[in-house]
Write a protein that holds these residues in place. Structure first.
Motif, PDB file in Angstrom:
ATOM      1  N   GLU A  69       9.127 -23.882  -0.810  1.00 30.84           N
ATOM      2  CA  GLU A  69       9.140 -22.781  -1.751  1.00 30.84           C
ATOM      3  C   GLU A  69       8.502 -22.852  -2.725  1.00 30.84           C
ATOM      4  OE1 GLU A  69      13.221 -21.772  -2.476  1.00 30.84           O
ATOM      5  OE2 GLU A  69      13.812 -23.939  -2.965  1.00 30.84           O
ATOM      6  N   LEU A  70       8.168 -24.078  -3.491  1.00 29.35           N
ATOM      7  CA  LEU A  70       7.452 -24.053  -4.861  1.00 29.35           C
ATOM      8  C   LEU A  70       6.260 -25.411  -4.680  1.00 29.35           C
ATOM      9  CD1 LEU A  70       7.062 -22.818  -7.727  1.00 29.35           C
ATOM     10  CD2 LEU A  70       8.578 -24.556  -8.450  1.00 29.35           C
ATOM     11  N   PHE A  71       5.402 -25.320  -5.430  1.00 32.15           N
ATOM     12  CA  PHE A  71       4.463 -26.465  -5.760  1.00 32.15           C
ATOM     13  C   PHE A  71       4.040 -26.160  -7.184  1.00 32.15           C
ATOM     14  CE2 PHE A  71       3.769 -24.755  -1.192  1.00 32.15           C
ATOM     15  CZ  PHE A  71       3.718 -25.961  -0.366  1.00 32.15           C
ATOM     16  N   PHE A 193      -2.263 -18.698  -0.005  1.00 28.36           N
ATOM     17  CA  PHE A 193      -1.084 -17.943  -0.702  1.00 28.36           C
ATOM     18  C   PHE A 193      -1.527 -16.391  -0.762  1.00 28.36           C
ATOM     19  CE2 PHE A 193      -0.824 -21.971  -2.857  1.00 28.36           C
ATOM     20  CZ  PHE A 193       0.448 -22.228  -2.608  1.00 28.36           C
ATOM     21  N   LYS A 194      -0.291 -15.854  -0.627  1.00 27.78           N
ATOM     22  CA  LYS A 194      -0.625 -14.157  -0.673  1.00 27.78           C
ATOM     23  C   LYS A 194      -0.800 -13.862  -2.397  1.00 27.78           C
ATOM     24  CE  LYS A 194       2.705 -13.116   2.715  1.00 27.78           C
ATOM     25  NZ  LYS A 194       3.989 -13.646   2.618  1.00 27.78           N
ATOM     26  N   GLU A 195      -1.430 -12.584  -2.415  1.00 25.32           N
ATOM     27  CA  GLU A 195      -1.834 -12.016  -3.661  1.00 25.32           C
ATOM     28  C   GLU A 195      -0.463 -12.192  -4.631  1.00 25.32           C
ATOM     29  OE1 GLU A 195      -4.202  -8.561  -3.672  1.00 25.32           O
ATOM     30  OE2 GLU A 195      -4.231  -8.753  -5.905  1.00 25.32           O
ATOM     31  N   GLY A 196      -0.664 -12.615  -5.781  1.00 22.86           N
ATOM     32  CA  GLY A 196       0.501 -12.570  -6.836  1.00 22.86           C
ATOM     33  C   GLY A 196       1.447 -13.755  -6.620  1.00 22.86           C
ATOM     34  N   GLU A 197       1.219 -14.693  -5.795  1.00 22.38           N
ATOM     35  CA  GLU A 197       2.090 -16.012  -5.431  1.00 22.38           C
ATOM     36  C   GLU A 197       1.505 -17.063  -6.442  1.00 22.38           C
ATOM     37  OE1 GLU A 197       3.891 -15.295  -1.235  1.00 22.38           O
ATOM     38  OE2 GLU A 197       2.245 -16.761  -1.354  1.00 22.38           O
ATOM     39  N   ILE A 198       0.392 -17.069  -7.158  1.00 21.52           N
ATOM     40  CA  ILE A 198       0.072 -18.222  -7.947  1.00 21.52           C
ATOM     41  C   ILE A 198       0.045 -17.730  -9.628  1.00 21.52           C
ATOM     42  CG2 ILE A 198      -1.840 -19.498  -8.745  1.00 21.52           C
ATOM     43  CD1 ILE A 198      -3.157 -19.276  -5.944  1.00 21.52           C
ATOM     44  N   LEU A 199       0.829 -18.677 -10.110  1.00 23.19           N
ATOM     45  CA  LEU A 199       0.986 -18.194 -11.384  1.00 23.19           C
ATOM     46  C   LEU A 199       0.102 -19.341 -12.270  1.00 23.19           C
ATOM     47  CD1 LEU A 199       2.192 -17.069 -14.160  1.00 23.19           C
ATOM     48  CD2 LEU A 199       4.079 -18.717 -14.040  1.00 23.19           C
ATOM     49  N   VAL A 200      -0.630 -18.909 -13.202  1.00 21.59           N
ATOM     50  CA  VAL A 200      -1.576 -19.801 -14.279  1.00 21.59           C
ATOM     51  C   VAL A 200      -1.067 -19.481 -15.517  1.00 21.59           C
ATOM     52  CG1 VAL A 200      -3.846 -20.133 -15.105  1.00 21.59           C
ATOM     53  CG2 VAL A 200      -3.839 -19.751 -12.644  1.00 21.59           C
ATOM     54  N   THR A 201      -0.605 -20.651 -15.942  1.00 17.99           N
ATOM     55  CA  THR A 201       0.017 -20.544 -17.516  1.00 17.99           C
ATOM     56  C   THR A 201      -0.148 -21.788 -18.177  1.00 17.99           C
ATOM     57  OG1 THR A 201       1.713 -19.452 -18.845  1.00 17.99           O
ATOM     58  CG2 THR A 201       2.328 -20.942 -17.108  1.00 17.99           C
ATOM     59  N   ASP A 202      -0.020 -21.542 -19.482  1.00 20.90           N
ATOM     60  CA  ASP A 202       0.017 -22.902 -20.365  1.00 20.90           C
ATOM     61  C   ASP A 202       0.533 -22.861 -21.685  1.00 20.90           C
ATOM     62  OD1 ASP A 202      -1.842 -21.528 -22.667  1.00 20.90           O
ATOM     63  OD2 ASP A 202      -3.111 -21.127 -20.733  1.00 20.90           O
ATOM     64  N   ALA A 210       8.590 -20.123 -16.858  1.00 22.37           N
ATOM     65  CA  ALA A 210       8.181 -20.288 -15.527  1.00 22.37           C
ATOM     66  C   ALA A 210       9.317 -20.950 -14.675  1.00 22.37           C
ATOM     67  CB  ALA A 210       7.010 -20.808 -15.174  1.00 22.37           C
ATOM     68  N   PHE A 211       9.672 -22.002 -15.321  1.00 25.03           N
ATOM     69  CA  PHE A 211      10.794 -23.017 -14.648  1.00 25.03           C
ATOM     70  C   PHE A 211      12.286 -22.389 -14.572  1.00 25.03           C
ATOM     71  CE2 PHE A 211       8.327 -27.129 -15.920  1.00 25.03           C
ATOM     72  CZ  PHE A 211       7.319 -26.888 -14.782  1.00 25.03           C
ATOM     73  N   GLU A 212      12.558 -21.515 -16.013  1.00 22.86           N
ATOM     74  CA  GLU A 212      13.610 -20.766 -16.136  1.00 22.86           C
ATOM     75  C   GLU A 212      13.898 -19.859 -14.980  1.00 22.86           C
ATOM     76  OE1 GLU A 212      16.354 -21.882 -17.570  1.00 22.86           O
ATOM     77  OE2 GLU A 212      15.193 -23.760 -18.717  1.00 22.86           O
ATOM     78  N   ASN A 218      14.278 -16.341  -9.300  1.00 21.68           N
ATOM     79  CA  ASN A 218      12.781 -15.744  -8.968  1.00 21.68           C
ATOM     80  C   ASN A 218      11.833 -16.363  -8.186  1.00 21.68           C
ATOM     81  OD1 ASN A 218      10.239 -14.577  -9.071  1.00 21.68           O
ATOM     82  ND2 ASN A 218      10.706 -13.856 -11.491  1.00 21.68           N
ATOM     83  N   ARG A 219      11.675 -15.846  -6.922  1.00 22.74           N
ATOM     84  CA  ARG A 219      10.865 -16.625  -5.984  1.00 22.74           C
ATOM     85  C   ARG A 219       9.393 -15.818  -6.046  1.00 22.74           C
ATOM     86  NH1 ARG A 219      13.988 -19.718  -7.191  1.00 22.74           N
ATOM     87  NH2 ARG A 219      15.254 -21.160  -5.873  1.00 22.74           N
ATOM     88  N   GLN A 220       9.112 -15.222  -6.867  1.00 30.36           N
ATOM     89  CA  GLN A 220       7.800 -14.658  -6.894  1.00 30.36           C
ATOM     90  C   GLN A 220       6.439 -15.586  -6.606  1.00 30.36           C
ATOM     91  OE1 GLN A 220       6.480 -12.269 -10.489  1.00 30.36           O
ATOM     92  NE2 GLN A 220       4.391 -11.684  -9.469  1.00 30.36           N
ATOM     93  N   TYR A 221       6.579 -16.528  -7.597  1.00 33.99           N
ATOM     94  CA  TYR A 221       5.461 -17.549  -7.536  1.00 33.99           C
ATOM     95  C   TYR A 221       5.744 -18.772  -6.753  1.00 33.99           C
ATOM     96  CZ  TYR A 221       4.395 -14.775 -11.654  1.00 33.99           C
ATOM     97  OH  TYR A 221       3.954 -13.773 -12.406  1.00 33.99           O
ATOM     98  N   LYS A 222       4.664 -19.292  -5.847  1.00 34.55           N
ATOM     99  CA  LYS A 222       4.895 -20.297  -4.899  1.00 34.55           C
ATOM    100  C   LYS A 222       4.036 -21.540  -5.493  1.00 34.55           C
ATOM    101  CE  LYS A 222       6.436 -18.438  -0.848  1.00 34.55           C
ATOM    102  NZ  LYS A 222       7.625 -17.908  -1.632  1.00 34.55           N
ATOM    103  N   PHE A 223       3.175 -21.047  -6.277  1.00 32.61           N
ATOM    104  CA  PHE A 223       2.239 -22.213  -6.776  1.00 32.61           C
ATOM    105  C   PHE A 223       2.166 -22.000  -8.333  1.00 32.61           C
ATOM    106  CE2 PHE A 223      -1.386 -24.404  -8.322  1.00 32.61           C
ATOM    107  CZ  PHE A 223      -1.558 -25.584  -7.595  1.00 32.61           C
ATOM    108  N   LEU A 224       2.692 -22.887  -9.030  1.00 34.46           N
ATOM    109  CA  LEU A 224       2.264 -22.833 -10.645  1.00 34.46           C
ATOM    110  C   LEU A 224       1.432 -24.006 -11.034  1.00 34.46           C
ATOM    111  CD1 LEU A 224       5.993 -23.275 -11.588  1.00 34.46           C
ATOM    112  CD2 LEU A 224       4.896 -21.283 -11.052  1.00 34.46           C
TER     113      LEU A 224
END
Ligand code: SF4
Length: 284
Positions: A69-71, A193-202, A210-212, A218-224
């Motif tokens: 469910e998450l990477f 992944f589908k559109e919107g499933e990757i979160l890029v952040t710093d 993102a972790f909280e 919240n399962r919107q993102y599959k790849f962080l």
């Protein structure tokens, strides 16, 4: 290892300098290659082929785990340490793949087993938290230390205004890796992944959020795709030019990517087949 011991290691061995692309913020390309050779390095290389291999391993791992469910990306040792200490329940989602630094060091040791690999780093975390895990990395020198060494040895940028080329296998397009989102945009994982499933952040606060969010269901993102420093490694604390804004640093990396691609196009391009036998797996 003390700085002088690192200098001795460079001068007395078949030493290879592995440059993180962030070097371009502090030093001129291609002058830096000549400067490092004057210091005593026998070869000067960059991480791009290591990053290419990491991208390849990421895609393979994600494809092999369709129900996960998450990477969480793992090239930043500070992010890894943060997950391990503050979010141990998320450790299982960290990508069990080495960073470009470790991947490229393994490539060097495959082709030149007796060489000494020295990574030139934008932060201390690479030296203190990550490098000790890998026997393939013999030393880490930060960009701040490198400037000090050049000053001490009177090696000046203006004395190296010639054409110099990297010695290793390269893959130019991964030179944007140190910019936040560089991994996600060069690894072609968007297709997985589908559109919107990757979160890029710093930055710590954004990563924490993102972790909280994930912990709260919240399962919107599959790849962080996460890097600890603001803007990514271009915001690294061991970069000399701390007065430059993140936007200025980004511009420098893009300019370097463009310039160096023209200069190195077609030269010693690394292919997956050159290194697919190398074990790029790790554990946390
Ligand atoms: S994001 Fe910062 S701490 Fe993490 S690897 Fe890059 S420079 Fe080092």
């Amino acid at each position: 290892m003390q700085l002088q011991q690192k200098i001795d290691l460079i001068k007395n061995n078949q030493a290879v300098a592995m440059l993180a692309p962030t070097f371009a913020i502090d030093f001129k390309y291609p002058n830096i290659i000549g400067m490092l050779k004057r210091l005593g390095f026998k070869e000067v290389t960059e991480l791009t082929f290591g990053a290419r291999m990491v991208n390849w391993a990421y895609a393979n791992y994600i494809k092999a785990h369709p129900n996960q469910e998450l990477f969480i990306s793992s090239p930043c040792p500070t992010v890894v340490a943060f997950v391990k200490t503050q979010y141990p329940d998320l450790v299982k989602y960290l990508m069990p793949i080495v960073s470009p630094m470790a991947a490229m060091a393994k490539v060097h040791k495959k082709f030149t087993p007796k060489c000494k690999v020295v990574f030139i780093s934008p932060c201390w975390a690479k030296e203190n938290l990550e490098a000790p895990k890998y026997k393939e990395i013999d030393a880490v020198i930060t960009l701040k230390d490198l400037k000090q060494i050049f000053d001490q040895e009177r090696i000046k940028e203006e004395d190296f205004n010639k054409d110099y080329y990297f010695d290793s296998l390269i893959r130019e397009y991964t030179r944007i890796y140190p910019i936040s989102g560089g991994l996600a945009s060069t690894s072609h994982i968007q297709k997985l992944f589908k559109e919107g499933e990757i979160l890029v952040t710093d930055g710590v606060e954004n990563i924490k959020k993102a972790f909280e969010d994930f912990r709260n269901g919240n399962r919107q993102y599959k790849f962080l795709d996460l890097l600890n420093c603001p803007g990514g490694c271009i915001g690294g604390p061991a970069i000399n030019k701390q007065d430059l804004s993140i936007e200025q640093r980004k511009k420098i990396i893009f300019e370097y990517t463009h310039r160096s691609s023209e200069a190195t196009m077609g030269k010693q391009e690394g292919k997956v087949k050159d290194a697919e036998d190398i074990n790029l797996k790790t554990s946390f």
